[in-house]
Design a protein around this motif. Structure first.
Motif, short mmCIF file in Angstrom:
data_model
loop_
_atom_site.label_atom_id
_atom_site.label_comp_id
_atom_site.label_asym_id
_atom_site.label_seq_id
_atom_site.Cartn_x
_atom_site.Cartn_y
_atom_site.Cartn_z
N PHE A 1 0.72 -1.13 -0.19
CA PHE A 1 0.41 -0.10 -0.30
C PHE A 1 1.13 1.30 -0.06
CE2 PHE A 1 -3.16 -2.42 0.88
CZ PHE A 1 -4.42 -1.90 0.84
N ASP A 2 0.71 2.17 -0.84
CA ASP A 2 1.27 2.90 -0.78
C ASP A 2 0.40 4.17 -0.14
OD1 ASP A 2 3.67 3.03 -2.80
OD2 ASP A 2 1.84 3.13 -4.69
N ALA A 3 1.28 5.07 0.43
CA ALA A 3 1.35 6.25 1.46
C ALA A 3 -0.08 6.65 0.80
CB ALA A 3 2.22 7.39 2.63
N PRO A 4 -0.98 7.56 1.73
CA PRO A 4 -2.86 8.01 0.92
C PRO A 4 -2.61 9.27 1.34
CG PRO A 4 -3.18 6.72 2.34
CD PRO A 4 -1.60 6.32 2.58
N ARG A 5 -3.36 10.23 0.77
CA ARG A 5 -3.83 11.05 1.06
C ARG A 5 -4.46 11.11 2.55
NH1 ARG A 5 -3.29 13.30 -3.80
NH2 ARG A 5 -5.08 13.21 -4.84
N ALA A 6 -4.43 11.92 3.37
CA ALA A 6 -5.30 11.23 4.11
C ALA A 6 -6.86 11.48 3.65
CB ALA A 6 -5.20 12.42 5.41
N GLN A 7 -7.34 12.99 3.45
CA GLN A 7 -9.21 12.85 2.78
C GLN A 7 -9.44 11.41 1.81
OE1 GLN A 7 -5.68 15.03 2.40
NE2 GLN A 7 -6.38 15.59 -0.01
N LEU A 8 -8.48 11.62 1.57
CA LEU A 8 -8.84 9.91 0.11
C LEU A 8 -9.45 8.69 1.21
CD1 LEU A 8 -6.64 10.91 -2.74
CD2 LEU A 8 -9.17 11.68 -2.30
N VAL A 9 -9.09 8.16 2.61
CA VAL A 9 -8.75 7.40 3.09
C VAL A 9 -10.25 6.77 3.52
CG1 VAL A 9 -8.49 5.39 4.96
CG2 VAL A 9 -6.96 7.13 3.76
N SER A 10 -11.78 6.65 2.51
CA SER A 10 -13.05 6.28 3.47
C SER A 10 -13.35 4.91 2.89
CB SER A 10 -13.84 7.46 3.24
OG SER A 10 -14.94 7.05 3.78
N LEU A 11 -14.07 3.68 3.36
CA LEU A 11 -14.44 2.36 3.32
C LEU A 11 -15.70 2.49 3.98
CD1 LEU A 11 -11.21 0.80 3.01
CD2 LEU A 11 -12.49 1.50 0.72
N PRO A 12 -16.78 3.26 3.65
CA PRO A 12 -17.55 3.42 4.02
C PRO A 12 -19.03 2.11 4.39
CG PRO A 12 -18.24 4.42 2.14
CD PRO A 12 -16.88 4.11 2.17
N LYS A 39 2.41 -5.13 3.18
CA LYS A 39 3.48 -3.72 3.41
C LYS A 39 2.52 -2.59 3.05
CE LYS A 39 8.13 -5.62 2.69
NZ LYS A 39 8.92 -5.58 1.50
N PHE A 40 2.55 -1.70 4.08
CA PHE A 40 2.55 0.28 4.01
C PHE A 40 3.48 0.70 4.07
CE2 PHE A 40 -0.67 -2.88 5.92
CZ PHE A 40 -2.18 -2.21 5.12
N ASP A 41 3.40 1.70 3.02
CA ASP A 41 4.34 2.45 3.04
C ASP A 41 3.64 4.06 3.98
OD1 ASP A 41 6.68 4.03 2.01
OD2 ASP A 41 5.12 4.62 0.29
N GLY A 42 4.45 3.72 5.03
CA GLY A 42 4.22 4.57 6.09
C GLY A 42 3.79 3.88 7.14
N GLU A 43 4.14 4.14 9.03
CA GLU A 43 3.82 3.50 10.18
C GLU A 43 2.31 3.66 10.47
OE1 GLU A 43 6.47 4.35 12.79
OE2 GLU A 43 8.33 3.79 11.94
N THR A 44 2.18 4.39 9.97
CA THR A 44 0.45 4.95 10.43
C THR A 44 -1.14 4.34 9.72
OG1 THR A 44 0.21 7.57 9.76
CG2 THR A 44 1.50 6.85 12.09
N ILE A 45 -0.17 4.23 8.13
CA ILE A 45 -1.34 3.84 7.19
C ILE A 45 -2.62 2.46 7.42
CG2 ILE A 45 -1.69 2.99 4.95
CD1 ILE A 45 0.97 4.12 3.99
N LEU A 46 -1.67 1.52 8.33
CA LEU A 46 -2.60 0.63 8.33
C LEU A 46 -3.89 0.60 9.96
CD1 LEU A 46 -3.42 -2.50 8.92
CD2 LEU A 46 -1.87 -2.90 10.15
N GLY A 47 -3.24 1.75 10.93
CA GLY A 47 -4.40 1.88 11.97
C GLY A 47 -5.50 3.60 11.03
N THR A 48 -4.81 4.15 9.90
CA THR A 48 -5.67 5.24 9.75
C THR A 48 -6.40 3.75 8.58
OG1 THR A 48 -3.57 6.34 9.61
CG2 THR A 48 -6.03 7.10 7.53
N LEU A 49 -5.82 2.96 7.94
CA LEU A 49 -7.35 1.85 7.04
C LEU A 49 -8.63 2.10 7.35
CD1 LEU A 49 -7.47 0.62 4.77
CD2 LEU A 49 -6.15 -1.09 4.98
N ILE A 50 -7.81 1.10 8.70
CA ILE A 50 -8.88 0.84 9.40
C ILE A 50 -10.09 1.26 10.35
CG2 ILE A 50 -8.88 -0.89 12.24
CD1 ILE A 50 -6.58 -2.01 11.60
N SER A 51 -9.63 2.49 11.23
CA SER A 51 -10.43 3.64 11.13
C SER A 51 -11.58 4.43 10.47
CB SER A 51 -9.80 4.24 12.31
OG SER A 51 -9.12 5.31 11.09
N SER A 52 -10.82 3.83 8.97
CA SER A 52 -11.22 4.84 7.88
C SER A 52 -13.11 3.22 8.01
CB SER A 52 -10.78 4.44 7.16
OG SER A 52 -10.21 3.96 6.16
N CYS A 53 -13.02 2.56 8.30
CA CYS A 53 -14.01 1.66 8.28
C CYS A 53 -15.13 1.69 8.86
CB CYS A 53 -13.56 0.38 8.01
SG CYS A 53 -12.32 0.04 6.73
#
Length: 464
Positions: A153-164, A175-189
Motif C-alpha cells: 500500500f502506498d501512502a494515501p492522502r488522508a482525505q482519500l481514506v474512506s471505506l464506508p 507492506k504499508f508505505d508509512g507506519e500509520t497507514i494501517l491504523g488509518t485504514l482500519i479507522s476509516s471503515c
C-alpha cells in the motif's frame, strides 16, 4: 380393472438449465472460476457470450500459457462491456515479469466498476518486485470484503481514506508505505465487522492500531520465523464491541488493550520481549481479566507464572470468566490451582498438561472458590505417553473430592488405565458423571449419507 399407466417425462439437465433466466445463470457463473465460466460458451448459441456479462472475475495466472494471454484476456473482458459492474474480483497473481504501472492500472479499472469483493493473492517475489495497490482502493465506496496477500500500500492522502461499506478485511504479509497507514485504514471503515492480520518476515506494518467501535471479530497471527531480526509489531486495541479476539504465535514488545466487550471470547498465545516487561504483562493480564471465555496457551501461562514468581504479584480476579481453556507446561503446571482461584464464577474448565510430575511433587491443597459454587464441567487432557498412574489419580481426586456442584468430569484416553479407580472415588457432588470419549468408530453412523448435503447445496447458492 387395471389402472391406466402414466408415462413419466424425464427432465434432462440441459432442459432444466435452459429454463433458467439469464440473470440467474449469471449468478451461478459468478460462483465458479472464470476459466470454467468461459468453457460454457461451447454449450449453445445462447451461452456463447453469456460469460462476458458475469459480474465477477476469478483469475489464476498459472492457468494461462503465457503472461500476455492473461493480460489480453483481462483487457478484452473489461472492454467488451464498459458499463458492466465487476462486483467480485479474485486474482492469484504469479508472473515472472511484473509491470507495476500496468498492474495498478488494471486493478484501478476494477475498483471503479462497483467492486464489492476483492481478493489479490500475489506470489511474485516481493524482494524483486512490489505488487502495489491503486490509491483508488482507499476510497472504494462499494467495497464490502477485502483479502490481500503480499502486496504493498502506498501512502494515501488522508482525505482519500474512506471505506464506508467494508465489513471484512484479511491482510497477510502486506507492506504499508508509512507506519500509520494501517491504523488509518482500519479507522476509516465505519462498519468493519471482521479483521484478520497475519504477519510475516520482512513485512512492514508499523504499529497495529485497531480502533473500531463496530469491530466484532479480530484475528492476529504471526508467521515469522526470524525473531532475532525483527519482532512482531506492537499492538493497540480499542474495540468496545469486540466479541472474539484470537492472538496466535505472537511476540512483541507491547500489547495494549484499552477496551473490549465483557462478553468477549478471547484466544491468547503471546509473549513479550520488552525492557519494562513486568509492566506490560501486568497491564495485559488486567485488560483480559474482564472477558467471559478465555483460551490461553502454555507459553503465555509460563510467562505469567514467571512474572508472578519474580514480582510476588497476584493475578487479578477474572470475575466475569465463565469458560476457561488452559494449557500448562512442565514448568508452570503447579500454578493452575492459583489461577483457578482468580476465577470465582467459572462454570466450564478445559485443562491440558504436556506432562505430570511424580505424585510426591504434586501439591494441590488450595481449593478455589469456584469449586464450591459454580464449576459444573471439567475436562482433563494428559498425553498418552504419561505413565505415572498415581499422578493421574491425584489430579482426578483433586476435582472429584473438592467440586461440590460438578456435573461431569471428562477424562481423555490417557486415563484409560485408571478410569475404573476414578469412578470409585467418593464424590463431593453426588450427581457427578465421570466419562471418557468414545472411540471414533463408535461415533460414526454407518447409515449416514452425504446426499442431503449435496441436494441442499444448489438452493443455498441460488439463495445468495
Amino acid at each position: 380393472m387395471a389402472e391406466p399407466s402414466v408415462k413419466k417425462s424425464k427432465l434432462t439437465d440441459s432442459d432444466w438449465i435452459s429454463g433458467l433466466a439469464d440473470d440467474l445463470l449469471l449468478q451461478i457463473l459468478s460462483k465458479v472460476p472464470t476459466r470454467e465460466s468461459v468453457f460454457t460458451s461451447r454449450m449453445s448459441k445462447r451461452w456463447r457470450n453469456l460469460w462476458r456479462h458475469v459480474p465477477a472475475l476469478d483469475l489464476d495466472s498459472s492457468k494461462f500459457p503465457h503472461e500476455s494471454d492473461l493480460e489480453d484476456f483481462f483487457d478484452s473482458f473489461l472492454q467488451f462491456d464498459g458499463n458492466l459492474k465487476i462486483e467480485g474480483f479474485k486474482w492469484i497473481y504469479n508472473v515472472e515479469e511484473h509491470c507495476d504501472p500496468e498492474f495498478v492500472s488494471r486493478i484501478d479499472h476494477v475498483v471503479k466498476r462497483g467492486l464489492k469483493d476483492l481478493t489479490i493473492l500475489s506470489k511474485v517475489n516481493i524482494e524483486d518486485d512490489s505488487v502495489r495497490m491503486p490509491v483508488s482502493l482507499y476510497s472504494c465506496a462499494t467495497l464490502v470484503n477485502l483479502t490481500l496477500y503480499s502486496v504493498v500500500f502506498d501512502a494515501p492522502r488522508a482525505q482519500l481514506v474512506s471505506l464506508p461499506c467494508l465489513k471484512t478485511m484479511h491482510l497477510e504479509a502486506v507492506k504499508f508505505d508509512g507506519e500509520t497507514i494501517l491504523g488509518t485504514l482500519i479507522s476509516s471503515c465505519s462498519f468493519l465487522d471482521e479483521l484478520t492480520i497475519i504477519t510475516h518476515d520482512h513485512d512492514e506494518l508499523g504499529d497495529v492500531s485497531v480502533r473500531s467501535p463496530s469491530l466484532r471479530r479480530f484475528k492476529l497471527e504471526s508467521m515469522r520465523e526470524d525473531y532475532d531480526e525483527c519482532e512482531d509489531p506492537n499492538v493497540e486495541v480499542d474495540t468496545p464491541g469486540l466479541e472474539y479476539m484470537s492472538i496466535t504465535d505472537y511476540q512483541s514488545e507491547s500489547f495494549i488493550i484499552h477496551n473490549i466487550s465483557p462478553c468477549a471470547k478471547v484466544n491468547i498465545d503471546v509473549v513479550f520481549d520488552a525492557e519494562d516487561e513486568d509492566s506490560v504483562i501486568h497491564d495485559f493480564i488486567t485488560a483480559i481479566s474482564t472477558v467471559r471465555e478465555l483460551t490461553i496457551s502454555a507459553r503465555t501461562l509460563e510467562m505469567i507464572h514467571d512474572y508472578v514468581e519474580s514480582e510476588t504479584e497476584l493475578v487479578p480476579q477474572f470475575s466475569n470468566l465463565f469458560c476457561l481453556h488452559a494449557s500448562f507446561s512442565e514448568s508452570s503446571w503447579e500454578m493452575f490451582p492459583t489461577f483457578l482461584g482468580c476465577c470465582p464464577n467459572l462454570h466450564s474448565l478445559f485443562l491440558e498438561f504436556d506432562c505430570l510430575p511424580e505424585k510426591e511433587e504434586i501439591k494441590l491443597s488450595l481449593v478455589p472458590h469456584c469449586f464450591e459454587s459454580s464449576l459444573e464441567y471439567v475436562q482433563l487432557k494428559v498425553p498418552i505417553t504419561v505413565s505415572e498412574t498415581s499422578s493421574k489419580m491425584e489430579l482426578a481426586i483433586y476435582f472429584v473430592r473438592n467440586c461440590s456442584v460438578l456435573k461431569k468430569l471428562m477424562l481423555n484416553e490417557s486415563f484409560g488405565n485408571v478410569i475404573n479407580k476414578v469412578r470409585k472415588i467418593p464424590k463431593r457432588s453426588e450427581g457427578c458423571k465421570i466419562a471418557m470419549p468414545k472411540p471414533l468408530h463408535e461415533n460414526v453412523s454407518h447409515g449416514s449419507s452425504l446426499l442431503p448435503l449435496i441436494c441442499g447445496f444448489i438452493p443455498k447458492i441460488l439463495d445468495q
